[in-house]
Design an enzyme around this catalytic site. Structure first.
Site, mmCIF file in Angstrom:
data_model
loop_
_atom_site.group_PDB
_atom_site.id
_atom_site.type_symbol
_atom_site.label_atom_id
_atom_site.label_comp_id
_atom_site.label_asym_id
_atom_site.label_seq_id
_atom_site.Cartn_x
_atom_site.Cartn_y
_atom_site.Cartn_z
ATOM 1 N N GLY A 95 0.134 15.693 -26.992
ATOM 2 C CA GLY A 95 0.667 14.760 -26.103
ATOM 3 C C GLY A 95 -0.386 14.568 -24.559
ATOM 4 O O GLY A 95 -1.349 14.182 -25.130
ATOM 5 N N SER A 96 -0.056 15.438 -24.451
ATOM 6 C CA SER A 96 -1.100 15.199 -22.857
ATOM 7 C C SER A 96 -2.500 16.121 -23.153
ATOM 8 O O SER A 96 -3.334 15.574 -22.701
ATOM 9 C CB SER A 96 -0.552 16.718 -22.041
ATOM 10 O OG SER A 96 0.960 16.622 -21.482
ATOM 11 N N ASP A 205 6.016 7.644 -25.978
ATOM 12 C CA ASP A 205 6.950 7.361 -25.631
ATOM 13 C C ASP A 205 6.944 5.639 -26.717
ATOM 14 O O ASP A 205 8.702 5.900 -26.503
ATOM 15 C CB ASP A 205 6.969 7.042 -24.530
ATOM 16 C CG ASP A 205 7.398 8.134 -23.604
ATOM 17 O OD1 ASP A 205 7.128 9.421 -24.554
ATOM 18 O OD2 ASP A 205 7.590 8.295 -22.486
ATOM 19 N N SER A 235 2.380 11.661 -28.958
ATOM 20 C CA SER A 235 3.286 12.467 -28.219
ATOM 21 C C SER A 235 3.416 13.042 -29.587
ATOM 22 O O SER A 235 4.652 12.144 -30.451
ATOM 23 C CB SER A 235 3.591 13.266 -27.252
ATOM 24 O OG SER A 235 4.111 14.289 -27.384
ATOM 25 N N HIS A 240 9.842 13.227 -28.941
ATOM 26 C CA HIS A 240 10.216 11.928 -28.723
ATOM 27 C C HIS A 240 10.176 11.218 -30.565
ATOM 28 O O HIS A 240 10.724 12.171 -31.353
ATOM 29 C CB HIS A 240 8.384 11.923 -29.177
ATOM 30 C CG HIS A 240 7.770 12.252 -27.942
ATOM 31 N ND1 HIS A 240 7.522 13.422 -27.467
ATOM 32 C CD2 HIS A 240 7.427 11.039 -26.765
ATOM 33 C CE1 HIS A 240 6.934 12.839 -25.957
ATOM 34 N NE2 HIS A 240 6.774 11.960 -26.352
ATOM 35 N N ASN A 309 -10.149 24.012 -27.360
ATOM 36 C CA ASN A 309 -9.729 24.109 -28.419
ATOM 37 C C ASN A 309 -7.949 23.571 -28.229
ATOM 38 O O ASN A 309 -7.257 24.537 -28.098
ATOM 39 C CB ASN A 309 -10.111 26.060 -28.732
ATOM 40 C CG ASN A 309 -9.605 25.970 -30.183
ATOM 41 O OD1 ASN A 309 -9.263 24.608 -31.358
ATOM 42 N ND2 ASN A 309 -9.066 27.830 -31.125
#
Length: 479
Positions: A95-96, A205, A235, A240, A309
């Site tokens: 997710g980041s 979330d 995410s 999650h 990547n």
């Protein structure tokens, strides 16, 4: 001698049998651990929920050994986009990373100049939350403008949007739906439309949450969060709403032009848009001339962006497909568990302020009472947040310690007020103009000092929820 297909079928049959015996505790809710021992068995705040279906899918994909994104990835992306109702979903490894790629795509030179986000431009966000909602803004040399949070919803306080806006500098709004609670999309969309700004929804979330927006007198639209802005992110880390082990996604809501930019930043910055294992999709692989390269340079090795990547693996997507099939029941379990905790802790209102969905004015066992603007939310909750009142005879930290001793998982609201975090304090010292705040951020400070959240994930049994309610009640009574 058995054929390869027969061998694979036998292996997968054994895998299912193994999973049923070994992974009982990870099954949904009351199908899970039958030997829950209060005070001994850990009550997680979140975790993986799966059956033998996911284990079989992961092992089956590993036996095929394609590894890099392929048919499983394509199918997962298709099903996720269909569930949300977006043009396209694009897998990444977290997710980041999804936030990083989504934001970076809006810095592309291929966008119209007036829409392109450049260094020293500004992006509006909120102060309390998870740091990697904010990090991509800073990493691209852009200035985050922190608005306060409403401590009851956990979301951005939209009353300061106009004050935060700077003509010619403000280019986007990027913030999260806190703990599954949709932020005030009605106000944010009105603001973005008025000023021609990008909107990135961090939906990590909030998978499955919905927002109802009044679009005209007597007319409203209800859609899932992650489908209102220009881009949104997901995410798939184990806590999650569904998991691929690790993983994330960027959702292309409306403009398919953004798909090529997102994929470019995900895939090394390349100009080529061919899927893994394919070539010459453009039918002119050796007929391009870009930059100062010679005519005919292989398009697969032409780079239009300074990229990354950040792809996941195909076996992860195979697991994700099975998780998506369970997503509707996961969402309902989260809503049910939130309501169960809210009802069970209602008698402790003297000591706690309980979170409310955006646009809700109050809660009762019969439902929520909504404000008058015609917008409503239906959260797919990530957690159950409560604030310890300043008048309570105990602190948030004391409550957290008591829960920890009782083996009940709990968390602060991630980074709290991020501008108080050491990384941001140091950043301000090193580069005083690196971010700015609107107002005193007192709401974010309340969240930092008073908020705690408990789990509502589908792996919790009723016995676990009852134990959580019992322990909090006993803790309060002892004070």
């Amino acid at each position: 001698m058995k054929t390869p297909d027969e061998l694979k079928a036998e292996i997968l049959r054994l895998v299912r049998e193994y999973s049923r015996q070994v992974h009982r505790a990870q099954r949904p809710g009351n199908e899970g651990p039958v030997n829950f021992v209060p005070g001994e068995t850990v009550v997680p705040y979140a975790g993986r929920v799966f059956t033998e279906d996911e284990v079989e899918a992961g092992v089956g994909s590993m036996l095929d050994f394609w590894l890099t994104l392929g048919k499983e990835g394509e199918e997962f992306e298709r099903q996720l986009a269909e569930f949300l109702g977006v043009k396209k979903s694009i897998l990444v490894n977290s997710g980041s990373s999804a936030n990083l790629v989504a934001f970076s795509s809006l810095t592309s030179h291929k966008l119209p100049e007036e829409k392109r986000i450049r260094p020293a431009d500004e992006v509006i966000t909120c102060a309390a939350g998870f740091p990697t909602t904010i990090a991509p803004i800073i990493q691209n040399g852009v200035v985050p403008v922190f608005l306060d949070n409403d401590p009851i919803t956990g979301n951005i306080d939209v009353r300061s949007l106009d004050e935060a806006y700077v003509d010619g500098k403000t280019k986007a709004v990027m913030c999260a739906h806190t703990l599954g609670n949709p932020f005030d999309l009605g106000a944010v969309l009105d603001f973005c439309e008025r000023h021609n700004l990008w909107l990135i929804e961090d939906n990590c979330d909030a998978l499955g949450s919905t927002y109802t927006r009044r679009v005209s007198k007597g007319e409203a639209q209800t859609r899932r969060t992650g489908t209102w802005g220009d881009l949104s992110t997901q995410s798939f880390y184990p806590p999650h709403h569904l998991t691929l082990g690790e993983g994330g996604a960027i959702n292309i809501v409306k403009r398919m032009q953004l798909k090529v930019l997102v994929e470019s930043f995900r895939d090394w910055g390349r100009d080529c848009w061919c899927a893994s294992g394919k070539a010459n999709t453009c039918n002119k692989r050796f007929d391009w001339q870009l930059g100062d390269l010679p005519h005919g340079y292989d398009h697969k090795y032409i780079y239009s962006h300074i990229g990354y990547n950040l792809k996941p693996l195909d076996p992860q997507a195979a697991i994700g497909i099975k998780q998506l099939a369970k997503l509707p029941q996961f969402i309902e379990a989260r809503k049910t568990n939130w309501q169960y905790l809210r009802s069970g802790l209602d008698h402790l209102q003297e000591f706690f302020e309980f979170s409310l969905p955006t646009h809700a004015k109050s809660w009762s066992r019969q439902g929520f009472r909504w404000d008058e603007n015609g917008c409503q939310t239906d959260p797919s909750w990530f957690g159950f947040m409560l604030l310890v009142r300043p008048s309570a005879p105990f602190t948030r930290t004391e409550l957290a310690q008591a829960l920890d001793e009782a083996r009940i998982g709990n968390r602060m609201l991630f980074g709290g007020n991020l501008v108080r975090q050491p990384a941001f304090v140091q950043l301000k010292k090193d580069r005083p103009g690196s971010f700015r705040a609107v107002g005193d951020l007192s709401g974010a400070d309340r969240i930092m000092n008073e908020a705690i959240f408990l789990g509502v994930y589908p792996g919790l049994s009723q016995a676990m929820l009852d134990y959580m309610i019992e322990i909090i009640g006993k803790f309060v009574s002892a004070k």
